[in-house]
Each structure stands twice: as C-alpha cells, then as structure tokens.
Design a protein around this motif. Structure first.
Motif, PDB file in Angstrom:
ATOM      1  N   SER A 201       0.573  -1.145   0.077  1.00  0.00           N
ATOM      2  CA  SER A 201       0.194  -0.124  -0.076  1.00  0.00           C
ATOM      3  C   SER A 201       0.651   1.282   0.071  1.00  0.00           C
ATOM      4  O   SER A 201       1.780   1.356   0.867  1.00  0.00           O
ATOM      5  CB  SER A 201      -0.924   0.004   1.252  1.00  0.00           C
ATOM      6  OG  SER A 201      -1.721   1.055   1.428  1.00  0.00           O
TER       7      SER A 201
ATOM      8  N   HIS B 220     -10.366   0.567  -4.578  1.00  0.00           N
ATOM      9  CA  HIS B 220      -9.410   1.331  -3.921  1.00  0.00           C
ATOM     10  C   HIS B 220      -8.149   1.878  -4.781  1.00  0.00           C
ATOM     11  O   HIS B 220      -7.546   2.785  -4.435  1.00  0.00           O
ATOM     12  CB  HIS B 220      -8.923   0.475  -2.763  1.00  0.00           C
ATOM     13  CG  HIS B 220      -7.917  -0.710  -2.989  1.00  0.00           C
ATOM     14  ND1 HIS B 220      -8.450  -1.713  -3.514  1.00  0.00           N
ATOM     15  CD2 HIS B 220      -6.554  -0.695  -3.315  1.00  0.00           C
ATOM     16  CE1 HIS B 220      -7.448  -2.576  -3.697  1.00  0.00           C
ATOM     17  NE2 HIS B 220      -6.332  -1.957  -3.588  1.00  0.00           N
TER      18      HIS B 220
ATOM     19  N   ASP C  83      -7.711   5.537  -6.081  1.00  0.00           N
ATOM     20  CA  ASP C  83      -7.113   6.524  -5.424  1.00  0.00           C
ATOM     21  C   ASP C  83      -5.613   6.330  -5.368  1.00  0.00           C
ATOM     22  O   ASP C  83      -4.748   6.855  -4.711  1.00  0.00           O
ATOM     23  CB  ASP C  83      -7.519   6.556  -3.683  1.00  0.00           C
ATOM     24  CG  ASP C  83      -8.908   6.736  -3.538  1.00  0.00           C
ATOM     25  OD1 ASP C  83      -9.674   7.625  -4.261  1.00  0.00           O
ATOM     26  OD2 ASP C  83      -9.592   6.306  -2.906  1.00  0.00           O
TER      27      ASP C  83
END
Length: 267
Positions: free
Chosen positions: A187, A214, A217
């Motif tokens: 991440s 996700h 983003d």
C-alpha cells in the motif's frame, strides 16, 4: 454485366429474394463505409467460394448461402486483399484483375451501395467446406492465441489457449490469484505489479469491482488508467459508479480512457 457471389447467412435468403441485399456499415477503412463484400465468379468453384469456411465461423446455425449478383461493367467498386488498401475500379476491371492473378485468395470486392432485387441472379445452397479458415495457407501453422487474434466463444478456443498460452495475453490467472498479487504489492502498492495484475483482469469478462475500487485512489495515474481499461467493459455491479468517479480524475489520460471505454451512456 459482371457476375459476383456474395456469401450470407441462410436466414437472410428470403429477405434477399424479396428485396435484394441491403448495404450495411463496415469499419474497415474502405472508401465507402456502407455496402457489401463479394467476389467475382471464376471458373474455379473453390476460388469463387474461398471465403466460405472463414465466414461460416460466424454464419449462424443454418450455414451460408451463395447469392449471385449481376452488376453493370462500369459500376464503381473497390478491389483489394483483406486488410490492405483497396483500389477504386469498375466492376469489369475488378473481375479482370482478380481473374488474372495466379493466387487471388484473400482478395475481395466491395460494392458501396445496396444491391436491388433485379440485380440478384440467384440464391443457392452451397457446401460448407470450401475455402480456407483464418487466412490462406493457415493449415499447418501454429494458431496465434493473442488477445487480438483469438475469437471469444469460438469452438475449442478455451482448450487452445490452455494448451498454447500466450506469454502476454493468457489465459489469465484466476481472480483470487490476481487479488493476492494486488494485496502483495503493498500500500499504495508497486505500480508495475498492479498494472500487470490489472492487465490480466482486462482479459476477463467480469470481476470483483468492489475489491479493485481502492486503486482509483492510487497516486500513480498509470495505475488508475489500467484500472479503467480493466473494468471498462465489465457488466458487473458497481462499474458505472466507479467509472463516473474516474471520469472526474485530475489526470487527462484517465479521463480520456473513461471516454474511450464508455462511448455510450450506461443505463
């Protein structure tokens, strides 16, 4: 009068006898985009009907029929090999050029208009085994299984892709495997690993949109563009909302990708 043969699904035979052959749109770069394809009637039955096996791959359950049409010698048409730039000639000149060739396989004539009922000479059944498939001289060559060459839903295509997987285009790994790769990327995640996983998702007909959302983003616009290409054609729930969100992305490339994958408003 020049004689040509037009191959069409048998389901169209009654309509053609009643009202002729209507012009349809073709997006192959010919001079006139609406019309029909045909081939000169030559002394060789096999050459005349050479396109039959290739067209039969998508011809419907009842097979194809041959429609013989007569056109004026001075009728403007185009003639050329498949996927090559055609030449604008008359119907008589197209017949002359094709007949003079040692090997006219893969050539075609395009008539840029509707053919009327009076110009239809006859409609007849033909054996469904004449001609070549894929391309002339394809027999004996290893078939290509890349994303551009393969035909989705074609008989035996899944077994062929499993037996001869393409190094770039699959078959794609299972969705759980790809999701584990995305999770392992970290991440926000390594861009190259994410783009590669999204490339394989693009090969699939549907997928887990909620587990990929996700990535919208992600700080790298290349990843966001890859996400658009991956989900853009999926019918899965949540695609419309995610594409709408990406259509307002600050990166122009992402917004352009959304426009290209969604040319028409989604319901």
């Amino acid at each position: 009068m020049a004689m040509f043969v037009h191959l069409t699904p048998a389901a169209n035979a009654a309509r053609i006898r009643r009202s002729g052959i209507r012009a349809v749109s073709h997006g192959r770069g010919v001079a006139q985009s609406r019309g029909l394809y045909c081939f000169p009637v030559l002394p060789s039955y096999t050459l005349t009907h050479q396109w039959l096996r290739e067209l039969s791959r998508r011809g419907g359950p009842r097979g194809l029929v041959a429609v013989h049409i007569r056109l004026p010698d001075d009728e403007p048409v185009t003639v050329g090999a498949y996927h090559r730039d055609p030449a604008a000639v008359t119907a008589a000149e197209a017949v002359r050029r094709v007949a003079a060739m040692d090997d006219p396989r893969g050539w075609e004539v395009f008539v840029p208009r509707t053919v009327t009922k009076r110009e239809v000479h006859c409609v007849r059944a033909v054996p469904q085994v004449a001609g070549w498939r894929y391309f002339p001289d394809s027999n004996g060559r290893t078939p290509c299984t890349c994303f551009g060459c393969r035909v989705r839903g074609e008989y035996g295509s899944q077994r062929l892709r499993q037996r001869r997987p393409h190094f770039l285009d699959g078959p794609p790994p299972a969705a759980p495997v790809l999701l584990r790769r995305i999770a392992a990327a970290g991440s926000p995640g390594d861009s190259e690993q994410l783009i590669q996983a999204l490339h394989w998702f693009e090969m699939r007909r549907r997928g887990p949109v909620e587990q990929l959302a996700h990535l919208a983003d992600h700080p790298d616009p290349k990843v966001r563009r890859a996400l658009v290409w991956a989900i853009g054609k999926w019918p899965s729930h949540g695609v419309t909302e995610l594409l709408h969100r990406l259509s307002q992305d600050p990166d122009a490339g992402v917004r352009e990708a959304v426009e290209r994958t969604s040319p028409e408003p989604r319901p």
